[in-house]
Write a protein that holds these residues in place. Structure first.
Motif: not given
Lengths: 489, 125
Positions: B57, B74, B83-91, A240-241, A373, B81, B71-72, A369-370, A237-238, A181
Protein backbone atom coordinates in the motif's frame (compact mmCIF):
# COMPACT_ATOMS: atom_id res chain seq x y z
CA UNK A 1 -6.42 -70.55 -27.35
CA UNK A 2 -7.48 -73.48 -25.23
CA UNK A 3 -7.96 -74.49 -21.68
CA UNK A 4 -6.92 -77.82 -20.40
CA UNK A 5 -9.24 -79.73 -18.08
CA UNK A 6 -6.44 -81.81 -16.77
CA UNK A 7 -3.10 -80.38 -17.72
CA UNK A 8 -0.93 -82.66 -19.70
CA UNK A 9 -3.71 -84.75 -20.98
CA UNK A 10 -6.50 -83.03 -22.86
CA UNK A 11 -7.05 -79.51 -24.11
CA UNK A 12 -10.44 -77.89 -24.58
CA UNK A 13 -10.46 -75.07 -27.10
CA UNK A 14 -12.08 -72.11 -25.50
CA UNK A 15 -10.78 -68.64 -26.19
CA UNK A 16 -14.09 -66.93 -26.44
CA UNK A 17 -15.82 -70.15 -27.22
CA UNK A 18 -16.32 -71.83 -23.90
CA UNK A 19 -19.95 -72.05 -24.76
CA UNK A 20 -19.34 -73.77 -28.06
CA UNK A 21 -19.23 -77.15 -26.40
CA UNK A 22 -16.41 -79.31 -25.26
CA UNK A 23 -14.12 -80.69 -27.85
CA UNK A 24 -11.62 -82.91 -26.19
CA UNK A 25 -8.26 -83.17 -27.87
CA UNK A 26 -5.60 -85.66 -27.10
CA UNK A 27 -2.34 -83.80 -26.98
CA UNK A 28 -0.43 -85.87 -24.51
CA UNK A 29 1.11 -87.90 -27.31
CA UNK A 30 2.42 -84.87 -29.18
CA UNK A 31 4.55 -81.85 -28.39
CA UNK A 32 7.41 -81.17 -26.06
CA UNK A 33 7.05 -79.86 -22.55
CA UNK A 34 9.05 -76.72 -21.86
CA UNK A 35 9.45 -74.50 -18.80
CA UNK A 36 9.87 -70.74 -19.10
CA UNK A 37 10.99 -68.55 -16.17
CA UNK A 38 9.07 -65.38 -15.36
CA UNK A 39 9.73 -62.55 -17.79
CA UNK A 40 11.15 -64.71 -20.57
CA UNK A 41 9.86 -64.11 -24.08
CA UNK A 42 8.23 -67.24 -25.52
CA UNK A 43 7.40 -65.92 -28.97
CA UNK A 44 8.45 -62.63 -30.44
CA UNK A 45 6.35 -60.37 -32.64
CA UNK A 46 7.55 -60.57 -36.26
CA UNK A 47 9.26 -63.96 -35.93
CA UNK A 48 8.53 -66.75 -38.41
CA UNK A 49 6.05 -69.11 -36.77
CA UNK A 50 7.17 -72.67 -36.14
CA UNK A 51 5.25 -73.76 -33.10
CA UNK A 52 1.90 -73.75 -31.36
CA UNK A 53 1.73 -73.67 -27.55
CA UNK A 54 -0.60 -74.94 -24.86
CA UNK A 55 -0.25 -73.48 -21.36
CA UNK A 56 -0.09 -76.32 -18.87
CA UNK A 57 0.87 -74.42 -15.76
CA UNK A 58 1.46 -70.76 -15.03
CA UNK A 59 0.40 -67.63 -16.89
CA UNK A 60 1.54 -65.72 -20.00
CA UNK A 61 1.01 -62.16 -21.24
CA UNK A 62 0.29 -61.41 -24.90
CA UNK A 63 1.36 -57.97 -26.07
CA UNK A 64 2.20 -55.89 -29.14
CA UNK A 65 4.97 -53.37 -29.61
CA UNK A 66 4.45 -50.47 -32.02
CA UNK A 67 7.20 -49.18 -34.27
CA UNK A 68 7.71 -46.36 -31.76
CA UNK A 69 8.24 -48.96 -29.03
CA UNK A 70 4.88 -48.40 -27.34
CA UNK A 71 3.71 -51.60 -25.70
CA UNK A 72 0.03 -52.56 -25.71
CA UNK A 73 -0.95 -55.48 -23.49
CA UNK A 74 -3.58 -57.52 -25.30
CA UNK A 75 -4.49 -60.34 -22.92
CA UNK A 76 -3.32 -62.78 -20.28
CA UNK A 77 -3.63 -66.53 -20.74
CA UNK A 78 -3.73 -69.10 -17.98
CA UNK A 79 -3.66 -72.85 -17.58
CA UNK A 80 -5.23 -74.73 -20.48
CA UNK A 81 -5.17 -71.79 -22.91
CA UNK A 82 -3.26 -72.02 -26.16
CA UNK A 83 -1.60 -69.55 -28.48
CA UNK A 84 0.44 -69.34 -31.65
CA UNK A 85 -2.19 -70.87 -33.88
CA UNK A 86 -2.89 -67.70 -35.88
CA UNK A 87 0.62 -67.40 -37.27
CA UNK A 88 0.78 -71.11 -38.05
CA UNK A 89 -2.58 -71.06 -39.86
CA UNK A 90 -1.85 -67.92 -41.86
CA UNK A 91 1.86 -68.51 -42.34
CA UNK A 92 2.43 -64.84 -41.55
CA UNK A 93 5.03 -63.63 -39.01
CA UNK A 94 3.94 -63.53 -35.39
CA UNK A 95 1.47 -60.69 -34.80
CA UNK A 96 2.22 -60.38 -31.10
CA UNK A 97 4.80 -61.33 -28.50
CA UNK A 98 4.15 -63.63 -25.55
CA UNK A 99 5.99 -63.39 -22.27
CA UNK A 100 5.84 -65.63 -19.20
CA UNK A 101 4.05 -63.69 -16.47
CA UNK A 102 5.30 -66.24 -13.93
CA UNK A 103 7.19 -69.51 -14.21
CA UNK A 104 5.21 -71.27 -16.90
CA UNK A 105 5.13 -74.80 -18.30
CA UNK A 106 4.04 -75.09 -21.93
CA UNK A 107 3.56 -77.87 -24.43
CA UNK A 108 5.30 -76.84 -27.61
CA UNK A 109 3.73 -78.37 -30.72
CA UNK A 110 5.50 -78.10 -34.05
CA UNK A 111 3.85 -76.92 -37.24
CA UNK A 112 3.71 -80.46 -38.64
CA UNK A 113 2.19 -81.81 -35.42
CA UNK A 114 -0.28 -78.92 -35.39
CA UNK A 115 -1.32 -79.63 -39.00
CA UNK A 116 -1.82 -83.25 -38.14
CA UNK A 117 -3.77 -82.27 -35.05
CA UNK A 118 -6.09 -80.16 -37.19
CA UNK A 119 -6.49 -82.96 -39.76
CA UNK A 120 -7.37 -85.40 -37.03
CA UNK A 121 -9.60 -83.05 -35.07
CA UNK A 122 -12.18 -81.22 -37.20
CA UNK A 123 -13.76 -79.76 -34.01
CA UNK A 124 -10.47 -78.04 -33.25
CA UNK A 125 -10.30 -76.70 -36.81
CA UNK A 126 -13.85 -75.37 -36.46
CA UNK A 127 -12.98 -73.85 -33.13
CA UNK A 128 -9.97 -72.07 -34.57
CA UNK A 129 -12.05 -70.73 -37.45
CA UNK A 130 -14.60 -69.46 -34.91
CA UNK A 131 -11.85 -67.86 -32.91
CA UNK A 132 -10.34 -66.12 -35.91
CA UNK A 133 -13.79 -64.84 -36.82
CA UNK A 134 -14.26 -63.62 -33.28
CA UNK A 135 -10.97 -61.76 -33.48
CA UNK A 136 -12.02 -60.12 -36.70
CA UNK A 137 -15.23 -58.91 -35.07
CA UNK A 138 -13.32 -57.66 -32.03
CA UNK A 139 -10.81 -55.98 -34.30
CA UNK A 140 -13.63 -54.17 -36.09
CA UNK A 141 -15.04 -53.02 -32.76
CA UNK A 142 -11.63 -51.82 -31.61
CA UNK A 143 -11.19 -49.96 -34.88
CA UNK A 144 -14.58 -48.35 -34.43
CA UNK A 145 -13.68 -47.29 -30.89
CA UNK A 146 -10.47 -45.73 -32.14
CA UNK A 147 -12.24 -43.92 -34.96
CA UNK A 148 -14.84 -42.59 -32.54
CA UNK A 149 -12.09 -41.43 -30.21
CA UNK A 150 -10.20 -39.75 -33.03
CA UNK A 151 -13.37 -38.07 -34.20
CA UNK A 152 -14.11 -36.90 -30.68
CA UNK A 153 -10.59 -35.55 -30.30
CA UNK A 154 -11.02 -33.56 -33.47
CA UNK A 155 -14.60 -32.65 -32.76
CA UNK A 156 -15.42 -29.07 -31.90
CA UNK A 157 -18.68 -28.46 -30.14
CA UNK A 158 -20.52 -25.41 -28.94
CA UNK A 159 -20.17 -26.87 -25.47
CA UNK A 160 -16.39 -26.39 -25.65
CA UNK A 161 -16.76 -22.73 -26.57
CA UNK A 162 -19.37 -22.28 -23.87
CA UNK A 163 -17.04 -24.02 -21.40
CA UNK A 164 -14.09 -21.68 -22.03
CA UNK A 165 -16.31 -18.58 -22.15
CA UNK A 166 -18.22 -19.52 -19.00
CA UNK A 167 -15.09 -20.39 -17.04
CA UNK A 168 -13.50 -17.09 -18.09
CA UNK A 169 -16.55 -15.04 -17.10
CA UNK A 170 -17.02 -16.82 -13.76
CA UNK A 171 -13.34 -16.57 -12.83
CA UNK A 172 -13.27 -12.90 -13.89
CA UNK A 173 -16.31 -11.91 -11.84
CA UNK A 174 -15.37 -13.91 -8.75
CA UNK A 175 -11.74 -12.78 -8.80
CA UNK A 176 -12.75 -9.15 -9.27
CA UNK A 177 -15.00 -9.45 -6.24
CA UNK A 178 -12.03 -10.30 -4.02
CA UNK A 179 -9.30 -8.36 -5.86
CA UNK A 180 -7.76 -5.42 -3.99
CA UNK A 181 -7.53 -3.68 -7.35
CA UNK A 182 -11.22 -4.25 -8.10
CA UNK A 183 -12.89 -2.22 -10.86
CA UNK A 184 -16.61 -1.68 -11.51
CA UNK A 185 -18.10 -3.89 -14.21
CA UNK A 186 -19.17 -0.79 -16.12
CA UNK A 187 -17.33 2.48 -15.51
CA UNK A 188 -19.70 5.20 -14.32
CA UNK A 189 -22.60 2.78 -14.00
CA UNK A 190 -25.13 4.12 -11.49
CA UNK A 191 -23.50 7.57 -11.38
CA UNK A 192 -26.37 9.97 -11.81
CA UNK A 193 -24.76 13.42 -11.59
CA UNK A 194 -25.50 15.00 -14.94
CA UNK A 195 -22.73 16.53 -16.98
CA UNK A 196 -23.58 19.53 -19.10
CA UNK A 197 -22.98 19.09 -22.78
CA UNK A 198 -22.15 21.76 -25.29
CA UNK A 199 -21.96 21.65 -29.06
CA UNK A 200 -18.54 22.02 -30.63
CA UNK A 201 -19.67 25.18 -32.47
CA UNK A 202 -20.93 26.87 -29.31
CA UNK A 203 -17.78 25.85 -27.42
CA UNK A 204 -15.71 27.35 -30.22
CA UNK A 205 -17.61 30.67 -30.03
CA UNK A 206 -17.02 30.90 -26.27
CA UNK A 207 -13.39 29.86 -26.72
CA UNK A 208 -12.79 32.57 -29.28
CA UNK A 209 -14.37 35.12 -26.92
CA UNK A 210 -12.20 33.78 -24.07
CA UNK A 211 -15.31 32.91 -22.06
CA UNK A 212 -14.21 29.45 -21.01
CA UNK A 213 -11.13 27.51 -20.00
CA UNK A 214 -10.32 24.52 -22.14
CA UNK A 215 -9.03 21.37 -20.45
CA UNK A 216 -7.64 18.30 -22.20
CA UNK A 217 -8.39 15.19 -20.13
CA UNK A 218 -6.28 12.70 -22.08
CA UNK A 219 -2.96 11.08 -21.39
CA UNK A 220 0.24 13.01 -21.92
CA UNK A 221 1.14 11.27 -25.21
CA UNK A 222 -2.13 12.21 -26.88
CA UNK A 223 -1.96 15.77 -25.55
CA UNK A 224 1.59 16.21 -26.83
CA UNK A 225 0.57 14.93 -30.25
CA UNK A 226 -2.44 17.21 -30.71
CA UNK A 227 -4.40 19.57 -28.49
CA UNK A 228 -6.48 22.72 -28.60
CA UNK A 229 -4.32 25.80 -28.39
CA UNK A 230 -4.01 27.09 -24.80
CA UNK A 231 -5.67 23.99 -23.37
CA UNK A 232 -4.53 22.75 -19.97
CA UNK A 233 -3.70 19.06 -19.71
CA UNK A 234 -5.27 17.48 -16.62
CA UNK A 235 -4.67 13.78 -16.99
CA UNK A 236 -7.73 12.34 -15.34
CA UNK A 237 -5.81 9.18 -14.49
CA UNK A 238 -3.66 11.26 -12.13
CA UNK A 239 -6.53 13.21 -10.66
CA UNK A 240 -6.28 11.66 -7.21
CA UNK A 241 -2.58 12.46 -7.03
CA UNK A 242 -2.50 15.83 -8.71
CA UNK A 243 -5.84 17.52 -8.09
CA UNK A 244 -4.30 20.33 -5.96
CA UNK A 245 -1.97 21.08 -8.84
CA UNK A 246 -4.92 21.14 -11.25
CA UNK A 247 -6.73 23.53 -8.91
CA UNK A 248 -3.64 25.69 -8.72
CA UNK A 249 -3.49 25.91 -12.50
CA UNK A 250 -7.16 26.86 -12.69
CA UNK A 251 -6.69 29.51 -10.02
CA UNK A 252 -3.70 30.76 -11.97
CA UNK A 253 -6.00 31.15 -14.99
CA UNK A 254 -8.40 33.16 -12.82
CA UNK A 255 -11.05 30.46 -12.60
CA UNK A 256 -13.72 30.56 -9.93
CA UNK A 257 -16.30 27.92 -9.11
CA UNK A 258 -18.64 29.50 -11.73
CA UNK A 259 -16.15 29.80 -14.57
CA UNK A 260 -17.17 27.67 -17.57
CA UNK A 261 -14.72 24.78 -17.98
CA UNK A 262 -14.80 22.96 -21.29
CA UNK A 263 -13.38 19.42 -20.94
CA UNK A 264 -12.60 17.51 -24.12
CA UNK A 265 -10.64 14.43 -25.07
CA UNK A 266 -13.32 11.82 -25.09
CA UNK A 267 -12.95 8.65 -27.05
CA UNK A 268 -15.62 6.20 -28.05
CA UNK A 269 -15.60 5.05 -24.44
CA UNK A 270 -15.92 8.64 -23.11
CA UNK A 271 -13.61 7.60 -20.28
CA UNK A 272 -11.45 10.70 -19.99
CA UNK A 273 -13.73 13.71 -20.55
CA UNK A 274 -16.68 12.39 -18.55
CA UNK A 275 -14.54 11.21 -15.64
CA UNK A 276 -12.61 14.47 -15.43
CA UNK A 277 -15.79 16.54 -15.68
CA UNK A 278 -17.29 14.60 -12.76
CA UNK A 279 -14.09 14.96 -10.75
CA UNK A 280 -14.00 18.72 -11.32
CA UNK A 281 -17.67 18.99 -10.34
CA UNK A 282 -16.83 17.16 -7.13
CA UNK A 283 -14.12 19.76 -6.48
CA UNK A 284 -16.79 22.45 -6.59
CA UNK A 285 -16.64 23.69 -10.17
CA UNK A 286 -20.26 24.15 -11.17
CA UNK A 287 -20.00 24.92 -14.84
CA UNK A 288 -18.14 21.99 -16.37
CA UNK A 289 -19.10 21.01 -19.92
CA UNK A 290 -18.22 18.25 -22.34
CA UNK A 291 -19.05 17.67 -25.98
CA UNK A 292 -22.14 15.66 -26.81
CA UNK A 293 -22.08 12.78 -29.26
CA UNK A 294 -19.61 14.63 -31.47
CA UNK A 295 -16.85 14.00 -28.94
CA UNK A 296 -14.10 14.34 -31.56
CA UNK A 297 -15.45 17.45 -33.31
CA UNK A 298 -12.87 19.66 -31.55
CA UNK A 299 -10.18 18.26 -33.83
CA UNK A 300 -11.90 19.70 -36.89
CA UNK A 301 -13.06 23.08 -35.50
CA UNK A 302 -10.61 24.38 -32.93
CA UNK A 303 -7.17 25.85 -33.53
CA UNK A 304 -4.70 23.10 -32.70
CA UNK A 305 -1.15 22.69 -31.56
CA UNK A 306 0.28 19.62 -33.29
CA UNK A 307 3.55 17.76 -32.99
CA UNK A 308 4.76 14.52 -34.51
CA UNK A 309 3.58 11.55 -32.48
CA UNK A 310 6.11 10.33 -29.99
CA UNK A 311 5.70 6.60 -29.40
CA UNK A 312 6.35 5.31 -25.88
CA UNK A 313 9.95 4.31 -25.24
CA UNK A 314 10.46 0.55 -25.51
CA UNK A 315 11.18 -1.21 -22.23
CA UNK A 316 13.19 -4.40 -21.90
CA UNK A 317 10.51 -7.04 -21.37
CA UNK A 318 12.98 -9.73 -20.35
CA UNK A 319 12.56 -13.33 -21.42
CA UNK A 320 8.93 -12.89 -22.42
CA UNK A 321 9.97 -10.17 -24.83
CA UNK A 322 12.20 -12.77 -26.51
CA UNK A 323 9.65 -15.59 -26.35
CA UNK A 324 7.19 -13.31 -28.09
CA UNK A 325 9.48 -13.37 -31.13
CA UNK A 326 9.38 -17.15 -31.51
CA UNK A 327 5.97 -17.19 -33.26
CA UNK A 328 7.61 -15.32 -36.15
CA UNK A 329 9.62 -18.52 -36.77
CA UNK A 330 6.37 -20.21 -37.77
CA UNK A 331 6.77 -18.58 -41.19
CA UNK A 332 9.89 -20.70 -41.74
CA UNK A 333 8.17 -23.91 -40.67
CA UNK A 334 5.28 -23.25 -43.00
CA UNK A 335 7.64 -23.39 -45.96
CA UNK A 336 8.29 -27.11 -45.30
CA UNK A 337 5.12 -29.09 -46.16
CA UNK A 338 5.94 -32.15 -44.06
CA UNK A 339 6.74 -30.00 -41.04
CA UNK A 340 3.76 -27.69 -41.32
CA UNK A 341 1.41 -30.70 -41.12
CA UNK A 342 3.31 -32.34 -38.27
CA UNK A 343 1.40 -33.00 -35.06
CA UNK A 344 4.69 -32.48 -33.25
CA UNK A 345 4.74 -28.90 -34.56
CA UNK A 346 1.21 -28.62 -33.13
CA UNK A 347 2.53 -29.63 -29.71
CA UNK A 348 5.30 -27.03 -30.00
CA UNK A 349 2.77 -24.38 -31.05
CA UNK A 350 0.46 -25.32 -28.21
CA UNK A 351 3.16 -25.05 -25.57
CA UNK A 352 4.48 -21.77 -26.91
CA UNK A 353 1.08 -20.13 -27.42
CA UNK A 354 -0.04 -21.45 -24.05
CA UNK A 355 2.95 -19.97 -22.22
CA UNK A 356 2.69 -16.64 -24.08
CA UNK A 357 -1.03 -16.27 -23.37
CA UNK A 358 -0.70 -17.30 -19.72
CA UNK A 359 2.01 -14.67 -19.33
CA UNK A 360 -0.14 -12.12 -21.21
CA UNK A 361 -2.94 -12.81 -18.78
CA UNK A 362 -1.21 -12.67 -15.41
CA UNK A 363 -0.38 -8.97 -15.11
CA UNK A 364 -3.72 -7.94 -16.59
CA UNK A 365 -5.62 -10.11 -14.16
CA UNK A 366 -3.92 -8.59 -11.15
CA UNK A 367 -4.42 -4.97 -12.21
CA UNK A 368 -7.47 -4.71 -14.46
CA UNK A 369 -7.64 -0.91 -14.19
CA UNK A 370 -4.33 -0.61 -16.05
CA UNK A 371 -5.52 -2.90 -18.80
CA UNK A 372 -8.87 -1.06 -18.98
CA UNK A 373 -6.95 2.12 -19.82
CA UNK A 374 -5.08 0.21 -22.54
CA UNK A 375 -8.44 -0.83 -23.95
CA UNK A 376 -9.62 2.80 -23.87
CA UNK A 377 -6.44 3.86 -25.69
CA UNK A 378 -7.29 1.72 -28.72
CA UNK A 379 -10.50 3.78 -29.08
CA UNK A 380 -12.59 0.91 -30.39
CA UNK A 381 -14.64 -0.06 -27.36
CA UNK A 382 -17.80 1.69 -26.15
CA UNK A 383 -18.00 2.76 -22.50
CA UNK A 384 -20.11 -0.17 -21.33
CA UNK A 385 -17.68 -2.72 -22.72
CA UNK A 386 -14.33 -1.39 -21.52
CA UNK A 387 -14.25 -2.81 -18.01
CA UNK A 388 -16.06 -6.02 -18.93
CA UNK A 389 -13.52 -6.62 -21.67
CA UNK A 390 -10.65 -5.73 -19.35
CA UNK A 391 -11.92 -8.20 -16.78
CA UNK A 392 -12.88 -11.15 -18.97
CA UNK A 393 -10.25 -11.09 -21.74
CA UNK A 394 -7.26 -11.88 -19.46
CA UNK A 395 -9.13 -14.82 -17.96
CA UNK A 396 -10.02 -16.07 -21.44
CA UNK A 397 -6.31 -15.82 -22.28
CA UNK A 398 -5.41 -17.75 -19.14
CA UNK A 399 -8.04 -20.48 -19.55
CA UNK A 400 -7.33 -20.96 -23.26
CA UNK A 401 -3.55 -20.90 -22.61
CA UNK A 402 -3.89 -23.50 -19.86
CA UNK A 403 -6.10 -25.69 -22.05
CA UNK A 404 -3.43 -25.60 -24.75
CA UNK A 405 -0.61 -26.50 -22.36
CA UNK A 406 -2.55 -29.24 -20.60
CA UNK A 407 -4.05 -30.66 -23.79
CA UNK A 408 -7.69 -29.99 -22.96
CA UNK A 409 -10.08 -29.05 -25.79
CA UNK A 410 -7.05 -27.85 -27.72
CA UNK A 411 -8.74 -27.06 -31.00
CA UNK A 412 -11.41 -24.96 -29.34
CA UNK A 413 -8.78 -23.22 -27.22
CA UNK A 414 -6.75 -22.54 -30.39
CA UNK A 415 -9.83 -21.07 -32.10
CA UNK A 416 -10.35 -18.82 -29.06
CA UNK A 417 -6.75 -17.69 -29.15
CA UNK A 418 -6.83 -17.24 -32.92
CA UNK A 419 -9.95 -15.09 -32.50
CA UNK A 420 -8.19 -12.97 -29.90
CA UNK A 421 -5.20 -12.62 -32.24
CA UNK A 422 -7.48 -11.35 -35.00
CA UNK A 423 -8.95 -8.77 -32.61
CA UNK A 424 -5.44 -7.75 -31.52
CA UNK A 425 -4.27 -7.43 -35.13
CA UNK A 426 -7.27 -5.24 -36.03
CA UNK A 427 -6.65 -3.07 -32.94
CA UNK A 428 -2.93 -2.75 -33.65
CA UNK A 429 -3.39 -1.89 -37.33
CA UNK A 430 -6.06 0.66 -36.42
CA UNK A 431 -3.73 2.25 -33.83
CA UNK A 432 -0.82 2.34 -36.29
CA UNK A 433 -2.92 3.87 -39.06
CA UNK A 434 -4.27 6.53 -36.68
CA UNK A 435 -0.81 7.13 -35.23
CA UNK A 436 -1.96 6.68 -31.63
CA UNK A 437 0.92 7.15 -29.16
CA UNK A 438 -0.13 4.20 -27.04
CA UNK A 439 1.27 1.17 -25.31
CA UNK A 440 0.46 -2.22 -26.76
CA UNK A 441 -0.67 -3.63 -23.41
CA UNK A 442 0.33 -7.06 -24.70
CA UNK A 443 3.14 -8.57 -22.61
CA UNK A 444 3.76 -5.82 -20.10
CA UNK A 445 1.83 -2.92 -18.69
CA UNK A 446 3.86 -0.17 -20.29
CA UNK A 447 6.95 0.40 -22.42
CA UNK A 448 5.57 -1.52 -25.42
CA UNK A 449 5.19 0.70 -28.50
CA UNK A 450 2.61 -0.32 -31.06
CA UNK A 451 4.30 -1.04 -34.38
CA UNK A 452 4.27 -3.41 -37.34
CA UNK A 453 6.55 -5.87 -35.52
CA UNK A 454 3.76 -6.38 -33.00
CA UNK A 455 1.39 -7.06 -35.89
CA UNK A 456 3.85 -9.60 -37.35
CA UNK A 457 4.16 -11.40 -34.00
CA UNK A 458 0.39 -11.60 -33.73
CA UNK A 459 0.12 -12.93 -37.29
CA UNK A 460 2.65 -15.61 -36.30
CA UNK A 461 0.55 -16.52 -33.29
CA UNK A 462 -2.58 -16.61 -35.45
CA UNK A 463 -0.89 -19.04 -37.87
CA UNK A 464 0.16 -21.18 -34.91
CA UNK A 465 -3.45 -21.32 -33.76
CA UNK A 466 -4.55 -22.35 -37.27
CA UNK A 467 -1.88 -25.07 -37.35
CA UNK A 468 -3.17 -26.43 -34.04
CA UNK A 469 -6.76 -26.46 -35.26
CA UNK A 470 -5.78 -28.37 -38.41
CA UNK A 471 -3.19 -30.86 -37.20
CA UNK A 472 -3.13 -31.22 -33.42
CA UNK A 473 -3.70 -34.78 -32.23
CA UNK A 474 -0.80 -35.68 -29.92
CA UNK A 475 -0.85 -35.59 -26.14
CA UNK A 476 -4.40 -34.39 -25.90
CA UNK A 477 -6.77 -35.05 -23.05
CA UNK A 478 -10.21 -35.18 -24.58
CA UNK A 479 -13.46 -36.96 -24.42
CA UNK A 480 -12.13 -40.44 -25.19
CA UNK A 481 -9.35 -40.30 -22.59
CA UNK A 482 -5.72 -39.42 -23.06
CA UNK A 483 -4.43 -39.98 -26.58
CA UNK A 484 -0.70 -40.36 -26.33
CA UNK A 485 0.20 -41.29 -29.84
CA UNK A 486 -0.88 -40.72 -33.35
CA UNK A 487 -3.51 -43.23 -34.29
CA UNK A 488 -3.33 -44.06 -37.97
CA UNK A 489 -6.71 -45.17 -39.19
CA UNK B 1 5.88 -46.03 -18.44
CA UNK B 2 2.69 -44.81 -20.10
CA UNK B 3 1.25 -44.04 -16.70
CA UNK B 4 4.31 -41.95 -15.90
CA UNK B 5 4.13 -40.09 -19.18
CA UNK B 6 0.43 -39.42 -18.70
CA UNK B 7 1.21 -37.62 -15.47
CA UNK B 8 4.35 -35.95 -16.74
CA UNK B 9 2.73 -33.73 -19.33
CA UNK B 10 0.10 -32.12 -17.07
CA UNK B 11 2.82 -31.79 -14.41
CA UNK B 12 5.03 -29.87 -16.85
CA UNK B 13 2.05 -27.65 -17.66
CA UNK B 14 1.35 -26.87 -14.04
CA UNK B 15 5.05 -26.30 -13.31
CA UNK B 16 5.16 -23.84 -16.23
CA UNK B 17 2.20 -21.96 -14.82
CA UNK B 18 3.72 -21.88 -11.36
CA UNK B 19 7.02 -20.57 -12.76
CA UNK B 20 5.19 -17.86 -14.71
CA UNK B 21 3.25 -16.78 -11.63
CA UNK B 22 6.45 -16.67 -9.59
CA UNK B 23 8.20 -14.71 -12.32
CA UNK B 24 5.47 -12.09 -12.27
CA UNK B 25 5.62 -11.57 -8.50
CA UNK B 26 8.17 -8.75 -8.69
CA UNK B 27 11.11 -7.84 -6.46
CA UNK B 28 11.41 -7.10 -2.74
CA UNK B 29 9.86 -3.81 -1.67
CA UNK B 30 11.85 -3.65 1.54
CA UNK B 31 14.71 -1.35 0.43
CA UNK B 32 12.24 1.38 -0.51
CA UNK B 33 9.78 1.18 2.36
CA UNK B 34 9.61 4.56 4.10
CA UNK B 35 8.33 8.11 3.92
CA UNK B 36 9.55 10.58 1.32
CA UNK B 37 8.92 14.30 0.95
CA UNK B 38 8.98 16.30 -2.26
CA UNK B 39 12.10 18.44 -2.60
CA UNK B 40 10.11 21.47 -3.66
CA UNK B 41 6.71 22.96 -3.04
CA UNK B 42 4.51 21.67 -5.86
CA UNK B 43 2.28 24.15 -7.70
CA UNK B 44 2.34 26.54 -4.80
CA UNK B 45 0.21 24.14 -2.77
CA UNK B 46 2.89 22.71 -0.49
CA UNK B 47 4.95 19.55 -0.28
CA UNK B 48 3.86 16.09 -1.33
CA UNK B 49 4.55 13.30 1.12
CA UNK B 50 4.94 9.84 -0.33
CA UNK B 51 4.62 6.90 2.05
CA UNK B 52 5.55 3.44 0.80
CA UNK B 53 4.43 0.62 3.11
CA UNK B 54 5.80 -2.90 3.04
CA UNK B 55 2.28 -4.24 2.47
CA UNK B 56 2.31 -2.82 -1.04
CA UNK B 57 0.00 0.00 0.00
CA UNK B 58 1.11 3.59 -0.47
CA UNK B 59 -0.11 7.09 0.25
CA UNK B 60 0.41 10.29 -1.68
CA UNK B 61 -0.45 13.22 0.57
CA UNK B 62 -0.62 16.95 -0.03
CA UNK B 63 0.29 17.80 3.54
CA UNK B 64 -0.81 21.41 3.65
CA UNK B 65 -4.00 20.67 1.67
CA UNK B 66 -4.87 17.72 3.88
CA UNK B 67 -5.58 15.47 0.89
CA UNK B 68 -4.41 11.89 0.63
CA UNK B 69 -4.68 9.41 -2.21
CA UNK B 70 -4.07 5.72 -1.64
CA UNK B 71 -2.60 3.41 -4.24
CA UNK B 72 -0.48 0.27 -4.73
CA UNK B 73 3.18 -0.09 -5.49
CA UNK B 74 5.74 -2.73 -6.46
CA UNK B 75 9.35 -2.92 -7.58
CA UNK B 76 10.45 -4.04 -11.03
CA UNK B 77 13.98 -3.90 -12.42
CA UNK B 78 15.03 -1.67 -9.53
CA UNK B 79 12.36 0.93 -10.25
CA UNK B 80 9.22 1.60 -8.27
CA UNK B 81 5.88 1.28 -10.05
CA UNK B 82 2.97 3.17 -8.50
CA UNK B 83 -0.53 2.13 -9.56
CA UNK B 84 -3.33 4.65 -9.17
CA UNK B 85 -6.92 3.61 -8.64
CA UNK B 86 -7.75 4.88 -12.13
CA UNK B 87 -5.18 2.58 -13.70
CA UNK B 88 -2.33 5.02 -14.34
CA UNK B 89 1.25 3.99 -13.69
CA UNK B 90 3.83 6.36 -12.22
CA UNK B 91 7.36 5.07 -12.67
CA UNK B 92 9.73 6.20 -9.95
CA UNK B 93 13.48 5.98 -10.31
CA UNK B 94 15.38 5.60 -7.04
CA UNK B 95 18.92 6.87 -6.61
CA UNK B 96 21.47 7.18 -3.81
CA UNK B 97 20.48 3.81 -2.34
CA UNK B 98 16.82 4.71 -2.26
CA UNK B 99 17.36 8.03 -0.46
CA UNK B 100 16.18 9.94 -3.48
CA UNK B 101 13.21 9.24 -5.76
CA UNK B 102 12.23 10.78 -9.11
CA UNK B 103 8.59 10.30 -10.09
CA UNK B 104 7.81 10.48 -13.82
CA UNK B 105 4.35 12.04 -14.15
CA UNK B 106 3.97 11.38 -17.88
CA UNK B 107 2.38 7.99 -17.19
CA UNK B 108 4.70 6.20 -19.62
CA UNK B 109 7.84 4.17 -19.12
CA UNK B 110 10.99 6.08 -20.02
CA UNK B 111 14.69 5.62 -19.50
CA UNK B 112 14.90 8.58 -17.15
CA UNK B 113 12.57 11.15 -15.68
CA UNK B 114 11.76 14.13 -17.97
CA UNK B 115 12.60 17.30 -16.09
CA UNK B 116 9.33 19.12 -16.81
CA UNK B 117 7.23 16.15 -15.66
CA UNK B 118 9.35 14.97 -12.78
CA UNK B 119 8.70 15.28 -9.05
CA UNK B 120 11.73 14.62 -6.84
CA UNK B 121 11.49 13.19 -3.33
CA UNK B 122 13.97 12.67 -0.53
CA UNK B 123 13.64 10.03 2.17
CA UNK B 124 12.22 11.58 5.28
CA UNK B 125 11.89 8.52 7.56
Amino acid sequence: MAQQDEPGDRARPTGNSASSGPTDLIISEIGVEKTFPQGSIIVRQGDTPDNFYVVRRGKVKVFRLSEEGIRTDLTELGEGAYFGELAIVTGQPRTASVEAAEETVLTEISREEFDKLLDDNPPLARQIIKQLTQWLVEGDKRLETQVVRQVKVRQISWFDFALIATLSIIFALVFNLYNDNQIPLVQGWGVTDPIQTISAEEALQKYLKDELIVIDARKDGFYQQRHIKDAENFQVVFFDLMSPMFQFKLEHRGATSETPLFVYGGTLSRRFDHDLARALQNLGYENVMVLGRDYDAWEKLFPLVERPAKPPAPMDLGIMGLVEWVPVSIFLFLLIPSVRRSPYLSVFCRLLLGVIFIQFALSKIMRPAVFALNVVDYQMMPAWGVNLWALVLPWAELVAGLFLVLGIRTRTAAIFIGGMNIIFIVGLVNAILHNYPINCGCVGETGEPVNWWKVLKNVGMLLMAVQIVLYDRLFVLDRGGFVWREKKI
Amino acid sequence: MNHFRRKLFPAIGLATLFALILASCGESRQPFVGTYKSDEIVAGKGHIQLTLKDTGEAEWSWVEEGRTAKFKWRVQDGRIWLYTKEGAIVIVTPSQDGQHLSADMTGDWQEGCPTDKCISFTRHK
